[in-house]
Scaffold this motif. Structure first.
Motif, PDB file in Angstrom:
ATOM      1  N   THR A  53      81.792 112.564  34.917  1.00  0.00           N
ATOM      2  CA  THR A  53      82.156 111.384  34.436  1.00  0.00           C
ATOM      3  C   THR A  53      81.761 110.177  35.117  1.00  0.00           C
ATOM      4  OG1 THR A  53      83.663 112.382  32.948  1.00  0.00           O
ATOM      5  CG2 THR A  53      83.771 110.082  32.950  1.00  0.00           C
ATOM      6  N   TYR A  55      82.647 106.244  35.788  1.00  0.00           N
ATOM      7  CA  TYR A  55      83.403 105.128  35.733  1.00  0.00           C
ATOM      8  C   TYR A  55      82.920 103.905  36.404  1.00  0.00           C
ATOM      9  CZ  TYR A  55      86.583 109.099  34.632  1.00  0.00           C
ATOM     10  OH  TYR A  55      87.054 110.046  34.014  1.00  0.00           O
ATOM     11  N   TYR A  56      82.749 102.867  35.319  1.00  0.00           N
ATOM     12  CA  TYR A  56      82.865 101.450  35.859  1.00  0.00           C
ATOM     13  C   TYR A  56      83.579 100.527  35.042  1.00  0.00           C
ATOM     14  CZ  TYR A  56      80.309  97.023  37.717  1.00  0.00           C
ATOM     15  OH  TYR A  56      80.224  96.032  37.879  1.00  0.00           O
ATOM     16  N   LYS A  58      86.371  99.663  33.117  1.00  0.00           N
ATOM     17  CA  LYS A  58      87.107 100.316  32.064  1.00  0.00           C
ATOM     18  C   LYS A  58      86.263 101.286  31.160  1.00  0.00           C
ATOM     19  CE  LYS A  58      91.005  97.304  31.601  1.00  0.00           C
ATOM     20  NZ  LYS A  58      91.663  96.402  30.569  1.00  0.00           N
ATOM     21  N   GLU A  59      84.851 101.149  31.448  1.00  0.00           N
ATOM     22  CA  GLU A  59      83.854 102.071  30.651  1.00  0.00           C
ATOM     23  C   GLU A  59      83.626 103.491  31.374  1.00  0.00           C
ATOM     24  OE1 GLU A  59      82.342 100.769  28.063  1.00  0.00           O
ATOM     25  OE2 GLU A  59      83.656  99.065  28.210  1.00  0.00           O
ATOM     26  N   SER A  60      83.266 104.284  30.629  1.00  0.00           N
ATOM     27  CA  SER A  60      82.728 105.565  31.071  1.00  0.00           C
ATOM     28  C   SER A  60      81.575 105.944  30.475  1.00  0.00           C
ATOM     29  CB  SER A  60      84.175 106.428  31.150  1.00  0.00           C
ATOM     30  OG  SER A  60      84.532 106.717  29.717  1.00  0.00           O
ATOM     31  N   MET A  61      80.958 107.114  31.122  1.00  0.00           N
ATOM     32  CA  MET A  61      79.704 107.686  30.649  1.00  0.00           C
ATOM     33  C   MET A  61      79.805 109.196  31.108  1.00  0.00           C
ATOM     34  SD  MET A  61      75.862 107.047  31.173  1.00  0.00           S
ATOM     35  CE  MET A  61      76.002 105.323  30.895  1.00  0.00           C
TER      36      MET A  61
END
Length: 104
Positions: A53, A55-56, A58-61
């Motif tokens: 995962t 994370y940047y 509050k975003e995640s991919m």
């Protein structure tokens, strides 16, 4: 030395070599954990088994570790430009020009 002592000595050497090699980390074990981008501490990557995962803020991919090789791992994420080869050296992960440091 008699034959039994020689066999025990050889067995002892083989066991010590096996334990030494077992102690050496593999790329899969080295890759596990949380990594922080050195240029921007808001970007982190967590690798747990074959799952990863990114994370940047509050975003995640989500992504996957496609395969582990002898000295690198192939990472797969959404979008072809995000796929890449990660190499691990001295507690750092390198993906192209990006350098991640393992979070303590």
């Amino acid at each position: 030395m008699n034959k039994i002592q020689k066999k025990l000595l050889i067995l002892g050497v083989i066991l010590m070599l096996s334990m030494t090699l077992a102690g050496c980390g593999t790329v899969k074990s080295e890759a596990q954990g949380t990594w922080v981008l050195t240029e921007d501490h808001r970007m982190t990557m967590k690798i747990d088994g074959d799952d990863l995962t990114l994370y940047y803020g509050k975003e995640s991919m989500k992504g996957k570790v496609r395969e582990y090789k002898k000295d690198y791992a192939t990472l797969e994420m959404a979008g072809p430009e995000n796929n890449g080869k990660a190499t691990f050296k001295n507690g750092k992960m390198y993906i192209g020009d990006l350098v991640y440091k393992k979070k303590d």
